[in-house]
Write a protein that holds these residues in place. Structure first.
Motif, PDB file in Angstrom:
ATOM      1  N   UNK A  95      13.098 -56.298 -29.504  1.00  0.00           N
ATOM      2  CA  UNK A  95      14.920 -56.032 -29.513  1.00  0.00           C
ATOM      3  C   UNK A  95      15.993 -55.380 -28.553  1.00  0.00           C
ATOM      4  N   UNK A  96      16.952 -56.030 -27.788  1.00  0.00           N
ATOM      5  CA  UNK A  96      17.485 -55.601 -27.631  1.00  0.00           C
ATOM      6  C   UNK A  96      18.568 -54.263 -27.545  1.00  0.00           C
ATOM      7  N   UNK A  97      19.280 -53.694 -27.305  1.00  0.00           N
ATOM      8  CA  UNK A  97      19.442 -51.925 -27.493  1.00  0.00           C
ATOM      9  C   UNK A  97      20.997 -52.020 -26.727  1.00  0.00           C
ATOM     10  N   UNK A  98      21.772 -51.914 -27.543  1.00  0.00           N
ATOM     11  CA  UNK A  98      22.963 -52.334 -26.321  1.00  0.00           C
ATOM     12  C   UNK A  98      23.708 -50.957 -27.024  1.00  0.00           C
ATOM     13  N   UNK A  99      23.896 -50.230 -25.691  1.00  0.00           N
ATOM     14  CA  UNK A  99      24.958 -48.921 -25.855  1.00  0.00           C
ATOM     15  C   UNK A  99      26.392 -48.304 -25.251  1.00  0.00           C
ATOM     16  N   UNK A 100      26.758 -47.918 -27.016  1.00  0.00           N
ATOM     17  CA  UNK A 100      28.077 -47.585 -26.977  1.00  0.00           C
ATOM     18  C   UNK A 100      28.762 -46.277 -26.512  1.00  0.00           C
ATOM     19  N   UNK A 101      29.950 -46.429 -25.575  1.00  0.00           N
ATOM     20  CA  UNK A 101      30.319 -45.241 -25.669  1.00  0.00           C
ATOM     21  C   UNK A 101      30.064 -44.485 -24.466  1.00  0.00           C
ATOM     22  N   UNK A 108      14.435 -46.289 -16.477  1.00  0.00           N
ATOM     23  CA  UNK A 108      13.781 -47.208 -16.572  1.00  0.00           C
ATOM     24  C   UNK A 108      15.349 -48.112 -17.550  1.00  0.00           C
ATOM     25  N   UNK A 109      15.984 -48.592 -16.398  1.00  0.00           N
ATOM     26  CA  UNK A 109      17.872 -49.377 -16.990  1.00  0.00           C
ATOM     27  C   UNK A 109      17.381 -50.287 -17.582  1.00  0.00           C
ATOM     28  N   UNK A 110      16.047 -50.900 -17.741  1.00  0.00           N
ATOM     29  CA  UNK A 110      15.939 -52.716 -18.082  1.00  0.00           C
ATOM     30  C   UNK A 110      15.618 -51.986 -20.094  1.00  0.00           C
ATOM     31  N   UNK A 111      15.541 -50.579 -19.827  1.00  0.00           N
ATOM     32  CA  UNK A 111      15.697 -50.522 -21.377  1.00  0.00           C
ATOM     33  C   UNK A 111      16.781 -50.311 -22.445  1.00  0.00           C
ATOM     34  N   UNK A 112      17.590 -50.931 -21.922  1.00  0.00           N
ATOM     35  CA  UNK A 112      19.030 -51.546 -22.836  1.00  0.00           C
ATOM     36  C   UNK A 112      19.443 -52.451 -21.689  1.00  0.00           C
ATOM     37  N   UNK A 113      19.917 -53.033 -23.166  1.00  0.00           N
ATOM     38  CA  UNK A 113      20.606 -54.637 -22.342  1.00  0.00           C
ATOM     39  C   UNK A 113      21.981 -54.987 -21.869  1.00  0.00           C
ATOM     40  N   UNK A 114      22.927 -53.179 -22.358  1.00  0.00           N
ATOM     41  CA  UNK A 114      23.695 -53.016 -22.244  1.00  0.00           C
ATOM     42  C   UNK A 114      24.620 -51.603 -22.358  1.00  0.00           C
ATOM     43  N   UNK A 115      25.374 -52.031 -21.962  1.00  0.00           N
ATOM     44  CA  UNK A 115      26.693 -50.669 -21.927  1.00  0.00           C
ATOM     45  C   UNK A 115      27.761 -51.169 -21.510  1.00  0.00           C
ATOM     46  N   UNK A 116      28.839 -50.623 -23.469  1.00  0.00           N
ATOM     47  CA  UNK A 116      29.876 -50.866 -23.655  1.00  0.00           C
ATOM     48  C   UNK A 116      31.066 -49.599 -23.799  1.00  0.00           C
ATOM     49  N   UNK A 117      31.652 -48.732 -22.397  1.00  0.00           N
ATOM     50  CA  UNK A 117      32.338 -47.800 -22.914  1.00  0.00           C
ATOM     51  C   UNK A 117      32.881 -47.822 -21.446  1.00  0.00           C
ATOM     52  N   UNK A 118      34.092 -46.846 -21.445  1.00  0.00           N
ATOM     53  CA  UNK A 118      34.295 -46.175 -20.520  1.00  0.00           C
ATOM     54  C   UNK A 118      33.828 -44.944 -19.411  1.00  0.00           C
ATOM     55  N   UNK A 119      33.914 -45.461 -17.997  1.00  0.00           N
ATOM     56  CA  UNK A 119      34.024 -44.897 -16.948  1.00  0.00           C
ATOM     57  C   UNK A 119      34.826 -43.505 -17.169  1.00  0.00           C
ATOM     58  N   UNK A 120      34.856 -42.299 -17.785  1.00  0.00           N
ATOM     59  CA  UNK A 120      35.863 -41.678 -17.285  1.00  0.00           C
ATOM     60  C   UNK A 120      35.929 -40.650 -16.707  1.00  0.00           C
ATOM     61  N   UNK A 121      35.019 -40.698 -15.553  1.00  0.00           N
ATOM     62  CA  UNK A 121      34.865 -40.418 -14.406  1.00  0.00           C
ATOM     63  C   UNK A 121      36.259 -40.680 -13.341  1.00  0.00           C
ATOM     64  N   UNK A 122      35.903 -42.459 -13.408  1.00  0.00           N
ATOM     65  CA  UNK A 122      37.010 -43.024 -12.856  1.00  0.00           C
ATOM     66  C   UNK A 122      38.119 -43.201 -13.665  1.00  0.00           C
ATOM     67  N   UNK A 123      38.987 -42.872 -14.595  1.00  0.00           N
ATOM     68  CA  UNK A 123      39.587 -42.387 -15.801  1.00  0.00           C
ATOM     69  C   UNK A 123      40.202 -40.853 -14.676  1.00  0.00           C
ATOM     70  N   UNK A 124      39.321 -39.880 -15.127  1.00  0.00           N
ATOM     71  CA  UNK A 124      40.509 -39.139 -14.560  1.00  0.00           C
ATOM     72  C   UNK A 124      40.996 -38.627 -12.596  1.00  0.00           C
ATOM     73  N   UNK A 125      39.950 -39.732 -12.819  1.00  0.00           N
ATOM     74  CA  UNK A 125      40.300 -39.923 -10.871  1.00  0.00           C
ATOM     75  C   UNK A 125      41.462 -40.746 -10.656  1.00  0.00           C
ATOM     76  N   UNK A 126      42.056 -41.830 -11.256  1.00  0.00           N
ATOM     77  CA  UNK A 126      43.272 -42.871 -11.466  1.00  0.00           C
ATOM     78  C   UNK A 126      43.921 -41.669 -12.147  1.00  0.00           C
ATOM     79  N   UNK A 127      43.972 -40.554 -12.978  1.00  0.00           N
ATOM     80  CA  UNK A 127      44.815 -40.525 -13.318  1.00  0.00           C
ATOM     81  C   UNK A 127      45.177 -39.084 -11.618  1.00  0.00           C
ATOM     82  N   UNK A 128      44.656 -38.526 -11.195  1.00  0.00           N
ATOM     83  CA  UNK A 128      44.627 -37.550 -10.275  1.00  0.00           C
ATOM     84  C   UNK A 128      45.481 -37.936  -9.268  1.00  0.00           C
ATOM     85  N   UNK A 129      44.746 -39.348  -8.607  1.00  0.00           N
ATOM     86  CA  UNK A 129      46.281 -40.316  -8.065  1.00  0.00           C
ATOM     87  C   UNK A 129      47.146 -40.322  -8.861  1.00  0.00           C
ATOM     88  N   UNK A 130      47.312 -40.651  -9.474  1.00  0.00           N
ATOM     89  CA  UNK A 130      48.644 -40.893 -10.575  1.00  0.00           C
ATOM     90  C   UNK A 130      49.522 -39.635 -10.276  1.00  0.00           C
TER      91      UNK A 130
END
Length: 156
Positions: A95-101, A108-130
């Motif tokens: 049974x595939x597991x999909x992580x959200x948020x 072992x990262x193969x224990x889940x099929x995918x992740x759907x969410x935001x990269x909050x570290x990147x968002x913070x960096x982008x806000x700082x650059x802005x």
């Protein structure tokens, strides 16, 4: 006249969804979005479990989903660690597991099929650059700026 043969309705895709809780308006809206997306009209059967902010409740829900032989498990994990065993059980059951948020920290990262969410570290960096660019455009690059850092649930 021979009656026309009808094919049976397609079997719905069964989704087991373990939400971490309802601690905010955003989380409640996220739950509602899942409920309005995974409907019978859209070809799904949703089995929803509210984890009530407890990992033990989410682990129990995932094991129940495995016993029910759902097609997919969607998990919004309450915390990052402590998922290896139950996610291995889901993988062993096929049974595939999909992580959200939120993400999980597993060996072992193969224990889940995918992740759907935001990269909050990147968002913070982008806000700082802005902000840096904005201050330069205003001729205020040497001004002191106070920044507030918002954090979510510890360990999430």
């Amino acid at each position: 006249m021979v009656p026309a043969e009808t094919s049976p309705a397609p079997k719905p895709v069964v989704i087991g969804f373990s939400q971490l809780g309802a601690e905010s308006d955003w989380r409640s809206a996220n739950t509602q979005s899942m409920k309005t997306t995974f409907t019978a009209e859209n070809g799904y059967q949703l089995i929803f479990e509210d984890g009530q902010q407890k990992q033990s409740n989410q682990i129990r829900a995932i094991r129940t989903f495995i016993q029910q032989d759902v097609d997919y498990i969607v998990l919004a994990p309450v915390t990052e660690t402590g998922w290896d065993t139950v996610l291995q059980e889901a993988k062993d059951a096929g049974i595939p597991v999909i992580l959200i948020d939120r993400k999980v920290s597993v060996d072992d990262d193969s224990l889940y099929a995918s992740w759907v969410g935001s990269d909050f570290v990147r968002e913070g960096q982008d806000a700082g650059y802005w902000l840096e660019d904005y201050m330069k455009k205003q001729g205020r690059e040497d001004d002191e700026v106070n920044i507030v850092v918002l954090k979510g649930t510890k360990g999430a």
